[in-house]
Motif scaffolding. Structure first.
Motif, PDB file in Angstrom:
ATOM      1  N   CYS A   1      51.816  49.696  46.932  1.00 21.59           N
ATOM      2  CA  CYS A   1      50.812  50.301  46.324  1.00 21.59           C
ATOM      3  C   CYS A   1      50.213  48.607  45.598  1.00 21.59           C
ATOM      4  O   CYS A   1      50.784  47.286  45.232  1.00 21.59           O
ATOM      5  CB  CYS A   1      51.549  51.067  44.686  1.00 21.59           C
ATOM      6  N   ILE A   2      48.715  48.460  46.020  1.00 19.71           N
ATOM      7  CA  ILE A   2      48.604  47.056  45.305  1.00 19.71           C
ATOM      8  C   ILE A   2      47.899  47.176  44.114  1.00 19.71           C
ATOM      9  O   ILE A   2      46.912  47.647  43.860  1.00 19.71           O
ATOM     10  CB  ILE A   2      47.668  47.064  46.477  1.00 19.71           C
ATOM     11  N   GLN A   3      48.021  46.376  42.971  1.00 14.24           N
ATOM     12  CA  GLN A   3      46.986  46.564  41.806  1.00 14.24           C
ATOM     13  C   GLN A   3      46.501  45.442  41.599  1.00 14.24           C
ATOM     14  O   GLN A   3      46.996  43.978  41.871  1.00 14.24           O
ATOM     15  CB  GLN A   3      48.443  46.307  40.505  1.00 14.24           C
ATOM     16  N   TRP A   4      45.194  45.540  41.444  1.00 17.93           N
ATOM     17  CA  TRP A   4      43.597  44.526  41.680  1.00 17.93           C
ATOM     18  C   TRP A   4      43.850  43.573  40.014  1.00 17.93           C
ATOM     19  O   TRP A   4      44.416  44.410  39.236  1.00 17.93           O
ATOM     20  CB  TRP A   4      42.820  44.470  42.081  1.00 17.93           C
ATOM     21  N   GLU A   5      44.280  41.955  40.062  1.00 22.12           N
ATOM     22  CA  GLU A   5      44.249  41.782  38.926  1.00 22.12           C
ATOM     23  C   GLU A   5      43.563  40.467  38.612  1.00 22.12           C
ATOM     24  O   GLU A   5      43.802  39.916  38.684  1.00 22.12           O
ATOM     25  CB  GLU A   5      45.717  41.705  38.636  1.00 22.12           C
ATOM     26  N   ASP A   6      42.764  40.374  37.259  1.00 18.87           N
ATOM     27  CA  ASP A   6      41.870  39.851  36.685  1.00 18.87           C
ATOM     28  C   ASP A   6      41.122  38.397  38.107  1.00 18.87           C
ATOM     29  O   ASP A   6      40.544  37.559  38.482  1.00 18.87           O
ATOM     30  CB  ASP A   6      42.804  38.050  36.189  1.00 18.87           C
ATOM     31  N   PHE A   7      39.958  40.013  38.805  1.00 19.59           N
ATOM     32  CA  PHE A   7      39.227  39.395  40.306  1.00 19.59           C
ATOM     33  C   PHE A   7      37.473  39.522  38.895  1.00 19.59           C
ATOM     34  O   PHE A   7      37.261  40.515  37.829  1.00 19.59           O
ATOM     35  CB  PHE A   7      39.071  41.277  40.286  1.00 19.59           C
ATOM     36  N   ALA A   8      36.699  38.656  39.004  1.00 21.32           N
ATOM     37  CA  ALA A   8      35.909  39.102  38.536  1.00 21.32           C
ATOM     38  C   ALA A   8      34.764  40.513  38.979  1.00 21.32           C
ATOM     39  O   ALA A   8      34.749  41.363  39.703  1.00 21.32           O
ATOM     40  CB  ALA A   8      34.886  37.535  39.259  1.00 21.32           C
ATOM     41  N   ASN A   9      33.672  40.442  38.110  1.00 18.72           N
ATOM     42  CA  ASN A   9      33.467  41.793  37.689  1.00 18.72           C
ATOM     43  C   ASN A   9      32.777  41.968  38.933  1.00 18.72           C
ATOM     44  O   ASN A   9      32.908  42.900  39.206  1.00 18.72           O
ATOM     45  CB  ASN A   9      32.722  41.634  36.478  1.00 18.72           C
ATOM     46  N   PHE A  10      32.462  41.082  39.324  1.00 15.44           N
ATOM     47  CA  PHE A  10      31.722  41.288  40.537  1.00 15.44           C
ATOM     48  C   PHE A  10      31.620  41.550  42.194  1.00 15.44           C
ATOM     49  O   PHE A  10      31.904  42.174  43.587  1.00 15.44           O
ATOM     50  CB  PHE A  10      30.220  40.020  40.913  1.00 15.44           C
ATOM     51  N   ASN A  11      33.493  40.848  41.738  1.00 19.43           N
ATOM     52  CA  ASN A  11      34.526  41.320  42.884  1.00 19.43           C
ATOM     53  C   ASN A  11      35.085  43.053  42.646  1.00 19.43           C
ATOM     54  O   ASN A  11      35.546  43.454  43.431  1.00 19.43           O
ATOM     55  CB  ASN A  11      34.919  40.768  43.497  1.00 19.43           C
ATOM     56  N   ALA A  12      36.116  42.838  41.011  1.00 13.92           N
ATOM     57  CA  ALA A  12      35.994  43.784  40.854  1.00 13.92           C
ATOM     58  C   ALA A  12      35.740  45.481  41.008  1.00 13.92           C
ATOM     59  O   ALA A  12      36.466  46.542  41.921  1.00 13.92           O
ATOM     60  CB  ALA A  12      36.132  43.593  39.491  1.00 13.92           C
ATOM     61  N   VAL A  13      35.215  45.548  40.726  1.00 11.97           N
ATOM     62  CA  VAL A  13      34.595  47.263  40.929  1.00 11.97           C
ATOM     63  C   VAL A  13      34.630  46.644  42.346  1.00 11.97           C
ATOM     64  O   VAL A  13      34.377  47.909  42.528  1.00 11.97           O
ATOM     65  CB  VAL A  13      32.888  46.577  40.173  1.00 11.97           C
ATOM     66  N   PRO A  14      33.393  46.626  42.914  1.00 11.86           N
ATOM     67  CA  PRO A  14      33.349  46.779  44.447  1.00 11.86           C
ATOM     68  C   PRO A  14      35.066  46.823  45.756  1.00 11.86           C
ATOM     69  O   PRO A  14      35.127  48.074  46.244  1.00 11.86           O
ATOM     70  CB  PRO A  14      32.244  45.681  45.168  1.00 11.86           C
ATOM     71  N   LEU A  15      35.404  46.351  45.079  1.00 15.71           N
ATOM     72  CA  LEU A  15      37.130  46.127  45.763  1.00 15.71           C
ATOM     73  C   LEU A  15      37.399  47.496  45.049  1.00 15.71           C
ATOM     74  O   LEU A  15      38.006  48.107  46.128  1.00 15.71           O
ATOM     75  CB  LEU A  15      37.691  45.336  45.385  1.00 15.71           C
ATOM     76  N   LEU A  16      37.626  47.922  43.797  1.00 19.30           N
ATOM     77  CA  LEU A  16      38.406  49.356  43.902  1.00 19.30           C
ATOM     78  C   LEU A  16      37.710  49.948  44.389  1.00 19.30           C
ATOM     79  O   LEU A  16      38.110  51.084  45.277  1.00 19.30           O
ATOM     80  CB  LEU A  16      38.082  49.274  42.588  1.00 19.30           C
ATOM     81  N   ALA A  17      36.376  50.219  44.567  1.00 24.45           N
ATOM     82  CA  ALA A  17      35.373  51.356  45.545  1.00 24.45           C
ATOM     83  C   ALA A  17      35.880  51.162  46.392  1.00 24.45           C
ATOM     84  O   ALA A  17      35.715  52.443  47.090  1.00 24.45           O
ATOM     85  CB  ALA A  17      33.968  50.644  44.842  1.00 24.45           C
ATOM     86  N   ARG A  18      35.579  49.749  47.484  1.00 26.15           N
ATOM     87  CA  ARG A  18      36.253  49.856  48.882  1.00 26.15           C
ATOM     88  C   ARG A  18      37.535  50.799  49.224  1.00 26.15           C
ATOM     89  O   ARG A  18      37.698  51.393  49.882  1.00 26.15           O
ATOM     90  CB  ARG A  18      35.750  48.570  48.989  1.00 26.15           C
ATOM     91  N   PHE A  19      38.660  50.225  48.542  1.00 22.18           N
ATOM     92  CA  PHE A  19      40.176  50.647  48.975  1.00 22.18           C
ATOM     93  C   PHE A  19      40.571  52.179  47.947  1.00 22.18           C
ATOM     94  O   PHE A  19      41.420  52.407  48.948  1.00 22.18           O
ATOM     95  CB  PHE A  19      40.594  49.592  48.770  1.00 22.18           C
ATOM     96  N   ARG A  20      39.965  52.196  47.280  1.00 24.08           N
ATOM     97  CA  ARG A  20      40.425  53.224  46.394  1.00 24.08           C
ATOM     98  C   ARG A  20      41.049  54.970  47.480  1.00 24.08           C
ATOM     99  O   ARG A  20      42.210  55.055  47.046  1.00 24.08           O
ATOM    100  CB  ARG A  20      39.757  53.928  44.871  1.00 24.08           C
ATOM    101  N   ASP A  21      40.053  55.063  48.042  1.00 20.79           N
ATOM    102  CA  ASP A  21      40.469  56.221  49.027  1.00 20.79           C
ATOM    103  C   ASP A  21      41.104  56.240  49.793  1.00 20.79           C
ATOM    104  O   ASP A  21      41.058  56.877  50.842  1.00 20.79           O
ATOM    105  CB  ASP A  21      38.820  56.612  49.276  1.00 20.79           C
ATOM    106  N   LYS A  22      41.345  55.159  50.416  1.00 19.36           N
ATOM    107  CA  LYS A  22      41.982  54.934  51.903  1.00 19.36           C
ATOM    108  C   LYS A  22      43.645  53.902  52.062  1.00 19.36           C
ATOM    109  O   LYS A  22      43.927  54.891  52.730  1.00 19.36           O
ATOM    110  CB  LYS A  22      40.975  53.055  52.337  1.00 19.36           C
ATOM    111  N   VAL A  23      43.765  53.186  50.104  1.00 17.38           N
ATOM    112  CA  VAL A  23      44.672  53.077  50.048  1.00 17.38           C
ATOM    113  C   VAL A  23      45.708  53.719  49.405  1.00 17.38           C
ATOM    114  O   VAL A  23      44.801  54.232  48.079  1.00 17.38           O
ATOM    115  CB  VAL A  23      45.058  51.653  50.957  1.00 17.38           C
ATOM    116  N   CYS A  24      47.278  53.290  48.724  1.00 18.78           N
ATOM    117  CA  CYS A  24      47.441  53.324  47.280  1.00 18.78           C
ATOM    118  C   CYS A  24      47.007  52.158  46.624  1.00 18.78           C
ATOM    119  O   CYS A  24      47.672  50.995  47.054  1.00 18.78           O
ATOM    120  CB  CYS A  24      49.133  53.010  46.893  1.00 18.78           C
ATOM    121  N   THR A  25      46.217  52.274  45.388  1.00 16.26           N
ATOM    122  CA  THR A  25      45.439  51.050  44.917  1.00 16.26           C
ATOM    123  C   THR A  25      45.690  51.542  43.656  1.00 16.26           C
ATOM    124  O   THR A  25      44.760  52.436  43.454  1.00 16.26           O
ATOM    125  CB  THR A  25      44.681  50.392  45.563  1.00 16.26           C
ATOM    126  N   TYR A  26      45.284  50.676  42.986  1.00 11.53           N
ATOM    127  CA  TYR A  26      44.410  51.072  41.204  1.00 11.53           C
ATOM    128  C   TYR A  26      44.152  48.971  40.788  1.00 11.53           C
ATOM    129  O   TYR A  26      44.715  48.138  41.212  1.00 11.53           O
ATOM    130  CB  TYR A  26      45.162  51.589  39.989  1.00 11.53           C
TER     131      TYR A  26
END
Length: 569
Positions: A260-285
């Motif tokens: 499981c990949i946990q994204w941490e302390d990315f800038a807003n303009f990267n954090a939101v799209p990254l979560l949207a891009r991968f949340r339905d493809k891999v185990c991540t939050y």
């Protein structure tokens, strides 16, 4: 079973690594290492706790003082050593060294008194440690993957010695707490987060990997510092950046398929799209978005037990409009939907205010993830005027700008509400929108308060209030244990609502009387076990698990949880 032959300081040794095929079968390392090879392996080292028989068997005689200590005595000695240090940064560095030489003692110490040690290994102390990372750097920990390693990310992941990684906490260092771009120094955050995965919820440390994706830094002071340890270039943006992230995620799936990949302390303009891009493809939050949202929702659920109101009657005004604010607003909205509102009506009850004022539909500077919370309203230029105009039942601060919950704001909230909800969640303490004493004093003890950083008890008119800390530690370790115990394929938004309810239901009436709306951190492990069991039940109920459902879910989670005890080598 693979056999690897090496040579240590005291002679040759064999290491046999047995890959785990089930969550109950931790990776086992059976070693014939001797002497210094053992003392310099943090997972094998018992230090002064080695028995006389073990010292003879493993050629440790003469390498340690003759006295044999129990783990309990080692904890007491370490606690005393920490008390003799002058400040928390020194204590942080001491504990980092301890983790690098004796992992069992490190976690036993943390778990013996989590309320004392969590603020040292994580917020607020970790913020200062990240700022001074290049100047206090000692032993390396985790993986550093620079963007100039594109095309070889899988190779670098393969350099990590553990074959069964289940959790990666990853950052690119751009938005560390409320401190901004700290470049490679942001690695302190994944290291600290994963320490709490283990200390607070028993996720075995051998399955955890902190990762820094170094894409450069725009912090000029770092680039000018001769001691800076990261890439000396400005941050890479655009297609090259996203191709690098894609390669990393794909490499993780190949090398660690249960991770499981946990994204941490990315800038807003990267954090939101990254979560949207991968949340339905891999185990991540993303803990900054979803973990923060869940702990805020947990605070809201507990606060409503004090005010005796319904969630669907609440109105929240957020100070800050980034990914944390929209994440909390969205999760509260979805929780309101579960209680009968439609999603549009729910979102209108969660309003955002940022540096450019109230987020209204006429503004042209809003990002896509902010637009769903823009309301049809005239512009409002000050936060206190927004409070007076919108009459929220609660204000939630995620601005990272201190003191913006001013006396005027708190008094306005108190005029509107009998029990105003006041949550200054920004970290570290220096960035909090107000202190506990300010909130309680200016509201004359009526505020239902929780903060992102710790504050001590406050006495107002003869009554003592114990402020709660809305720390993500109530969420992410338990989420990690639930995913670990079930080998979940996905982390969904509803899992965070389940977690929030599970946190809130553990707050006693006695705690609520004192204003404490979160479980005491002294019993964080027990709280995490309860939350993990609730989330795991959801995972099994919704077909997201990769293991068979155990007859006793709580017993299963306790059985796979890590316990810091010396075991036979």
């Amino acid at each position: 079973m693979a056999r690897h032959v090496g040579r240590g300081a005291s002679g040759p040794f064999d290491v046999f690594v047995k890959p785990s095929s089930h969550v109950k079968k931790e990776t086992i390392m059976s070693t014939q290492a001797y002497g210094y090879d053992i003392l310099h392996n943090p997972r094998l080292n018992h230090g002064t706790a080695f028995t006389l028989e073990e010292r003879k068997k493993y050629r440790l005689e003469g390498l340690l003082p003759p006295g044999v200590n129990t783990l309990e005595l080692q904890i007491a000695r370490t606690h005393a050593q920490l008390n003799n240090l002058d400040n928390d940064l020194q204590r942080y560095l001491f504990l980092s060294d301890l983790q690098a030489r004796n992992e069992t003692l490190f976690y036993a110490l943390l778990m013996s008194d989590p309320a004392t040690y969590m603020p040292i290994v994580y917020t607020p102390t970790v913020g200062e440690a990240c700022q001074k990372f290049d100047h206090v750097f000692r032993a390396t920990r985790g993986l550093y993957i620079p963007i100039d390693a594109r095309g070889r990310v899988k190779e670098l992941l393969g350099n990590w010695p553990q074959q069964d990684v289940r959790f990666i906490v990853v950052t690119d260092g751009e938005r560390i707490l409320g401190l901004g771009d700290l470049g490679v120094g942001g690695m302190g955050i994944p290291i600290g987060k994963l320490a709490l995965y283990t200390a607070c919820a028993g996720v075995p440390p051998m399955h955890c990997l902190p990762v820094m994706l170094d894409v450069g830094t725009n912090n000029a002071s770092l680039l000018d510092d001769p001691l800076y340890l990261g890439m000396r270039q400005e941050r890479v943006r655009g297609d090259e950046y996203h191709a690098f992230i894609d390669e990393f995620v794909n490499a993780v799936q190949d090398v660690y398929p249960k991770c499981c990949i946990q994204w941490e302390d990315f800038a807003n303009f990267n954090a939101v799209p990254l979560l949207a891009r991968f949340r339905d493809k891999v185990c991540t939050y993303n803990d900054d978005i979803q973990g923060t949202a869940a702990v805020a929702l947990a605070g809201v659920y507990a606060a409503l037990r004090i005010s005796k109101q319904k969630l669907t009657d609440q109105r929240f005004l957020f100070l800050g409009g980034g990914s944390a604010a929209t994440g909390i607003a969205e999760l509260i909205s979805e929780a309101m939907v579960l209680e009968g509102l439609d999603i549009d009506s729910a979102r209108r009850r969660n309003t955002l205010y940022d540096v450019n004022g109230l987020m209204v539909q006429s503004r042209t500077d809003l990002a896509d993830f902010q637009k769903v919370f823009a309301i049809d309203h005239a512009p409002v230029d000050t936060f206190v005027d927004a409070v007076r105009a919108l009459k929220p039942t609660g204000i939630i601060g995620v601005s990272t700008v201190p003191k913006l919950f001013s006396q005027q704001v708190i008094e306005a909230m108190s005029e509107i509400n009998e029990r105003p909800i006041v949550f200054p969640y920004s970290n570290p303490t220096s960035r909090s929108e107000c202190t506990a004493e300010e909130a309680y004093r200016w509201s004359r003890g009526q505020a239902i308060f929780a903060s992102g950083s710790p504050f001590g008890p406050v006495e107002i008119e003869g009554r003592t209030f114990v402020p709660g800390q809305g720390n993500n530690v109530y969420i992410f370790p338990a989420m990690g244990m639930a995913v670990f115990a079930t080998e979940a394929t996905r982390v969904t938004e509803d899992m965070f609502i389940v977690a929030a309810k599970a946190v809130a239901e553990q707050v006693s009436d006695e705690s609520l009387e004192k204003g404490l709306i979160y479980p005491p951190q002294s019993r964080i492990f027990e709280a995490s076990m309860h939350v993990a069991a609730s989330v795991a039940e959801y995972i099994f109920d919704h077909g997201l698990a990769r293991v068979e459902r155990p007859a006793d879910l709580v017993a299963h989670i306790k059985a796979v949880a890590y316990s810091p005890a010396y075991r036979s080598i």
